[in-house]
Design an enzyme around this catalytic site. Sequence first.
Site, PDB file in Angstrom:
ATOM      1  N   ASP A 142       0.818  -1.214   0.000  1.00 54.12           N
ATOM      2  CA  ASP A 142       0.000   0.000   0.000  1.00 54.12           C
ATOM      3  C   ASP A 142       0.852   1.263   0.000  1.00 54.12           C
ATOM      4  OD1 ASP A 142       0.928  -0.530   2.573  1.00 54.12           O
ATOM      5  OD2 ASP A 142      -1.049  -0.934   3.387  1.00 54.12           O
ATOM      6  N   ASP A 181      -7.151  -2.854  14.576  1.00 53.47           N
ATOM      7  CA  ASP A 181      -8.552  -3.142  14.236  1.00 53.47           C
ATOM      8  C   ASP A 181      -8.682  -4.362  13.318  1.00 53.47           C
ATOM      9  OD1 ASP A 181      -7.539  -2.217  11.847  1.00 53.47           O
ATOM     10  OD2 ASP A 181      -8.877  -0.504  11.664  1.00 53.47           O
TER      11      ASP A 181
HETATM   12  C1  F6R Z   1       1.588  -1.667   6.095  1.00 50.32           C
HETATM   13  C2  F6R Z   1       0.229  -2.142   6.222  1.00 50.32           C
HETATM   14  C3  F6R Z   1      -0.528  -2.135   7.517  1.00 50.32           C
HETATM   15  C4  F6R Z   1       0.328  -2.476   8.742  1.00 50.32           C
HETATM   16  C5  F6R Z   1      -0.502  -2.427  10.011  1.00 50.32           C
HETATM   17  C6  F6R Z   1       0.342  -2.615  11.242  1.00 50.32           C
HETATM   18  O1  F6R Z   1       2.046  -1.777   4.766  1.00 50.32           O
HETATM   19  O2  F6R Z   1      -0.310  -2.514   5.247  1.00 50.32           O
HETATM   20  O3  F6R Z   1      -1.579  -3.058   7.430  1.00 50.32           O
HETATM   21  O4  F6R Z   1       0.882  -3.739   8.571  1.00 50.32           O
HETATM   22  O5  F6R Z   1      -1.168  -1.198  10.103  1.00 50.32           O
HETATM   23  O6  F6R Z   1       1.198  -1.531  11.395  1.00 50.32           O
HETATM   24  P1  F6R Z   1       2.377  -1.542  12.468  1.00 50.32           P
HETATM   25  O7  F6R Z   1       3.332  -2.590  12.037  1.00 50.32           O
HETATM   26  O8  F6R Z   1       3.004  -0.176  12.381  1.00 50.32           O
HETATM   27  O9  F6R Z   1       1.755  -1.832  13.770  1.00 50.32           O
END
Ligand code: F6R
Length: 262
Positions: free
Chosen positions: A67, A136
């Site tokens: 993303d 979430d």
């Molecule tokens: C990142 C992504 C998100 C993260 C998720 C967890 O490319 O697609 O889904 O994997 O928000 O984020 P962190 O690792 O910062 O807790």
Amino acid sequence: MEIVICKTKEEASRIAASIITAAVKANPETVLGLATGSTPVTMYDEMAKAVAAGEVSYKKVRSWNLDEYVGLPGTHDQSYRYFMNENLFKKIDIDLANTHVLNGLAEDPVAECAAYEKQIKDAGGIDIQVLGIGSDGHIAFNEPGTSLASRTGVVYLTPQTIKDNARFFKSADEVPTRALSMGVGSICEAKKIILLAFGANKADAVAAAVEGGVSQYCTASALQCHNDVWFFCDEEAAAKLKLKDYYSWRSSIKLQKVQVND
Ligand code: F6R
């Protein structure tokens, strides 16, 4: 789903990295799906260590990221392109031309997303997809309420995700509200999926993803319908799993097999 519960995120990251290293050694043209966020950073460091030790080369590896924020150029220090360059690509010997991140500045985002899906298809699909999980239960930016069949497209961040990500910006007002994201359906086409989850704030999401019903309320729950998914959790993220002792016992046997096969 295999659930590997480790004492620390360092241990989980080492094992997950060793699976990727082994896959790239076996097939130097492996196609990787990559994630940003704080969770995979330790695993990326472990992957870089293996390159520095001469164990593996990423010269022929191609990658596609999950993303990107709409409106941020790749040079912005909070863009996911910038994140990947700094946290992985500069540390391994991958050819930057072989790395792909959705263009958050694309004039026609729909065409950008369709072309991205086609590139992945033309590459033969993702061999190993790395995922984090949102508090979430989101995977990529597929927020609660997103179809589990969704394809790569423009998505809207929830207030919770904006709040979670505000730590990286000067204020919550600066966090983009839209992103381009691979869809849940697109992600589930990967041949193998490695999801990393660390810390107590992921415990509810992990429990919902693994032991809750398959529902668009927790998009990670769609992974229950994939036949080669590995969750690597620390004890805090696994704390709310009802069957954690069983998962630990089973995954320890399966991990031995993975290592023997390597
Ligand atoms: C990142 C992504 C998100 C993260 C998720 C967890 O490319 O697609 O889904 O994997 O928000 O984020 P962190 O690792 O910062 O807790």
